[in-house]
Design a protein around this motif. Structure first.
Motif, PDB file in Angstrom:
ATOM      1  N   GLY A 186       2.871  -7.443   2.436  1.00  0.00           N
ATOM      2  CA  GLY A 186       3.679  -6.872   1.362  1.00  0.00           C
ATOM      3  C   GLY A 186       3.317  -5.439   1.060  1.00  0.00           C
ATOM      4  O   GLY A 186       4.193  -4.569   0.936  1.00  0.00           O
ATOM      5  N   LEU A 187       2.028  -5.157   0.939  1.00  0.00           N
ATOM      6  CA  LEU A 187       1.598  -3.793   0.613  1.00  0.00           C
ATOM      7  C   LEU A 187       1.878  -2.826   1.755  1.00  0.00           C
ATOM      8  O   LEU A 187       2.337  -1.699   1.541  1.00  0.00           O
ATOM      9  N   VAL A 188       1.598  -3.246   2.980  1.00  0.00           N
ATOM     10  CA  VAL A 188       1.853  -2.386   4.141  1.00  0.00           C
ATOM     11  C   VAL A 188       3.348  -2.125   4.276  1.00  0.00           C
ATOM     12  O   VAL A 188       3.767  -0.996   4.601  1.00  0.00           O
ATOM     13  N   ALA A 189       4.174  -3.131   4.015  1.00  0.00           N
ATOM     14  CA  ALA A 189       5.623  -2.948   4.101  1.00  0.00           C
ATOM     15  C   ALA A 189       6.113  -1.945   3.058  1.00  0.00           C
ATOM     16  O   ALA A 189       6.968  -1.095   3.346  1.00  0.00           O
ATOM     17  N   VAL A 190       5.591  -2.028   1.838  1.00  0.00           N
ATOM     18  CA  VAL A 190       5.970  -1.081   0.787  1.00  0.00           C
ATOM     19  C   VAL A 190       5.634   0.343   1.212  1.00  0.00           C
ATOM     20  O   VAL A 190       6.431   1.281   1.042  1.00  0.00           O
ATOM     21  N   SER A 191       4.457   0.515   1.779  1.00  0.00           N
ATOM     22  CA  SER A 191       4.044   1.843   2.232  1.00  0.00           C
ATOM     23  C   SER A 191       4.936   2.349   3.358  1.00  0.00           C
ATOM     24  O   SER A 191       5.360   3.516   3.367  1.00  0.00           O
ATOM     25  N   ALA A 192       5.250   1.476   4.321  1.00  0.00           N
ATOM     26  CA  ALA A 192       6.097   1.878   5.448  1.00  0.00           C
ATOM     27  C   ALA A 192       7.499   2.241   4.986  1.00  0.00           C
ATOM     28  O   ALA A 192       8.094   3.218   5.472  1.00  0.00           O
ATOM     29  N   VAL A 193       8.055   1.478   4.061  1.00  0.00           N
ATOM     30  CA  VAL A 193       9.394   1.773   3.547  1.00  0.00           C
ATOM     31  C   VAL A 193       9.401   3.120   2.832  1.00  0.00           C
ATOM     32  O   VAL A 193      10.308   3.949   3.021  1.00  0.00           O
ATOM     33  N   THR A 194       8.386   3.355   2.006  1.00  0.00           N
ATOM     34  CA  THR A 194       8.304   4.633   1.284  1.00  0.00           C
ATOM     35  C   THR A 194       8.243   5.807   2.250  1.00  0.00           C
ATOM     36  O   THR A 194       8.949   6.813   2.087  1.00  0.00           O
ATOM     37  N   ALA A 195       7.388   5.686   3.271  1.00  0.00           N
ATOM     38  CA  ALA A 195       7.264   6.759   4.264  1.00  0.00           C
ATOM     39  C   ALA A 195       8.569   6.956   5.024  1.00  0.00           C
ATOM     40  O   ALA A 195       8.973   8.096   5.303  1.00  0.00           O
ATOM     41  N   SER A 196       9.254   5.854   5.366  1.00  0.00           N
ATOM     42  CA  SER A 196      10.515   5.952   6.100  1.00  0.00           C
ATOM     43  C   SER A 196      11.593   6.648   5.279  1.00  0.00           C
ATOM     44  O   SER A 196      12.369   7.455   5.812  1.00  0.00           O
ATOM     45  N   VAL A 197      11.651   6.337   3.998  1.00  0.00           N
ATOM     46  CA  VAL A 197      12.646   6.979   3.129  1.00  0.00           C
ATOM     47  C   VAL A 197      12.429   8.490   3.117  1.00  0.00           C
ATOM     48  O   VAL A 197      13.380   9.278   3.233  1.00  0.00           O
TER      49      VAL A 197
END
Length: 556
Positions: A186-197
């Protein structure tokens, strides 16, 4: 942890954008082109009188700049970066010096811009991981959470660089954390989504490869996908062997000479390769894209395949800084395209498009070298957006991973660590380094300290043994409470120099495993043991029974 994960993702996204901009700036400055790999033997417009021979000097100039930078400020920035992050997570509690992000950015951008035939994913993983570690240090989080933030930074870097958030998540989980939990995901996914945006907002929302629709083809073609997977697995292992073989050769040739000068001198060798094969300049994505759509003949595809393995190995061997993930995709694209064209000539009604084999080859060679099958499947799907190849991709990646296991114990990442004596598969005391179990050293006694003064210092430090140093500050033995008491009882003056009663207990090195230290510690009668640096000169810390137990069983 949610807010820190978002902040680390944002930092990684901005770091990826900045890093790509640096690569573009240095590539333009040193080659005169946006991407020289697709320019043929063109001259540099800034130095047109040199003609194509400027590529002999571009790696030299770049190496003269980043060599001293890496040597002086962050030796961790040398090489391809991912093994250092894996080591920090597994053995150092996720601690990565903040300066690594800055030095790695500049060094890798200079190396790639100067013709270094390496990728940008390794540097951005190390940059993002360093940002995550810095955030964890500022927030004073526990080691478990520090590791998670490091993984968040790595995932964000991959996600923003390749516009592949899922690949970023699985890269971090499969290679960095080497574990899957719902909380970590969950935490890694949140970080990846933020970076992708952030990455998409600045760099655009475009796929890495824009291909015509591809499909698995005839059912009989699955036998060819299995064969391609087996060949790709072997090529992935070969890539790893050549990479470290060339590095050993460079070490032997350069033995004893200044390391800061190595990239500049070795740049002449790299320049000669680029002069013969300019397609090897930098990452080479335009060449990869052209190969994927069948733009090269079989013979030249094999030349590019061998050339990339050699050029990447030389770049790393001379002390360059850059990743090996993109080179493995490049090699896979060449292999797959050559394989597809060959099979199309032998069985034209069965094979289908050579483009399909090129894309599958990318994932299979990466799986064979890194042995990360989930990441391989996900990233190829995200880079192409072609769901039609998912089944042949999965079978080829699975076969490549199995062949890699059969041919080699190590991956392209773990081999670098094992060469340093680090085995990430070890558990318990064997997996813990002494540096992780040591506490701060007790105050050292200076030369000429009297016995009575030493006793006072020992009482104030609440220690049963104190280290001694010589006039240069180097470790010079230790003195215990029993020896001091015995000396005074025997009638020695309280002003007698403490050196007369010192002893030399076994010393530990920071890089030793705790498993090696425990037998020595158990014989130390509760006094603990000193920890020295590799030169056995400077006192780094002190291992006691309590600190060893805390390292083995950290508090919740």
């Amino acid at each position: 942890m949610l807010l820190p994960a978002v902040l680390v993702g944002a930092g990684s996204g901005l770091g990826a954008v900045g890093f790509r901009w640096l690569i573009e700036v240095f590539t333009k400055a040193l080659s005169g082109h946006d991407d020289y790999s697709s320019a043929g033997h063109a001259a540099n417009p800034y130095v047109p009188w040199l003609g194509p021979y400027f590529v002999l000097l571009a790696p030299v100039v770049a190496g003269a700049l980043y060599g001293p930078l890496v040597y002086r400020y962050a030796k961790e920035a040398r090489g391809h970066g991912v093994p250092e992050v894996m080591y920090a997570v597994a053995r150092q509690g996720g601690r990565i010096p903040p300066r690594v992000a800055v030095v790695k950015s500049l060094a890798s951008a200079l190396c790639i811009g100067g013709g270094g035939s390496v990728g940008r994913e390794g540097p951005i993983v190390q940059i993002g991981a360093a940002l995550g570690s810095t955030a964890g240090s500022l927030l004073r989080v526990r080691e478990e959470r520090m590791r998670l933030l490091v993984a968040c930074g790595a995932a964000g870097g991959i996600a923003a660089t390749f516009n592949a958030p899922l690949a970023g998540v699985f890269f971090a989980m499969e290679l960095i954390l080497r574990d899957f939990t719902a909380r970590a995901f969950g935490l890694v996914a949140v970080s990846a989504v933020t970076a992708s945006v952030i990455g998409r907002a600045v760099l655009g929302d475009e796929r890495f490869l824009d291909l015509a629709p591809v499909s698995a083809g005839h059912v009989a073609a699955y036998a060819l996908y299995v064969l391609l997977g087996a060949v790709a697995g072997a090529v992935g292992v070969l890539f790893t062997k050549v990479l470290y073989g060339v590095e050993d050769l460079c070490d032997a040739v350069w033995n004893g000479r200044p390391e800061w000068l190595r990239p500049a001198v070795g740049g002449l060798v790299l320049g000669a390769i680029l002069l013969a094969l300019p397609e090897m300049y930098g990452v080479g994505y335009p060449v990869l894209g052209k190969a994927a759509v069948g733009g090269y003949a079989i013979g030249f595809l094999l030349v590019l395949l061998v050339g990339k393995i050699v050029a990447c190995s030389v770049t790393i061997g001379i002390g360059g800084s850059g990743g090996v993930f993109a080179p493995s995709l490049f090699v896979g694209a060449m292999l797959g395209s050559a394989f597809g064209q060959t099979m199309d000539g032998l069985a034209p009604g069965v094979t289908g498009s050579a483009m399909t084999y090129s894309v599958i080859g990318m994932g299979a060679v990466f799986a064979g070298s890194a042995r990360a099958p989930i990441t391989a499947v996900v990233i190829i799907y995200e880079l192409t957006g072609e769901y039609g190849i998912i089944l042949p991709l999965m079978i080829a990646v699975a076969v490549a991973t199995g062949v890699s296991h059969a041919l080699s114990r190590d991956t392209v990442y773990t081999a670098k660590l094992r060469r340093r004596g680090v085995d990430l598969d070890l558990t318990g005391p064997a997996a813990i380094e002494v540096r992780a179990a040591m506490g701060p050293p007790p105050p050292a006694l200076a030369p000429g300290t009297g016995l009575r003064e030493a006793i006072t210092a020992m009482i104030e430090a609440d220690a049963a043994r104190l280290p001694l140093v010589d006039r240069h500050g180097h470790y010079a033995g230790a003195v215990g409470a029993a020896a001091l008491s015995r000396a005074l009882h025997q009638g020695l003056s309280e002003h007698t120099p403490v050196e007369t009663v010192r002893d030399h207990p076994p010393v530990l090195l920071a890089g030793q495993s705790l498993q090696e230290a425990l037998p020595l510690l158990s014989a130390s009668e509760g006094d603990g043991l000193p920890v020295l640096d590799e030169e056995r000169l400077h006192l780094l810390g002190w291992v006691s029974h309590r600190s060893a137990l805390l390292a083995l069983h950290p508090p919740a």
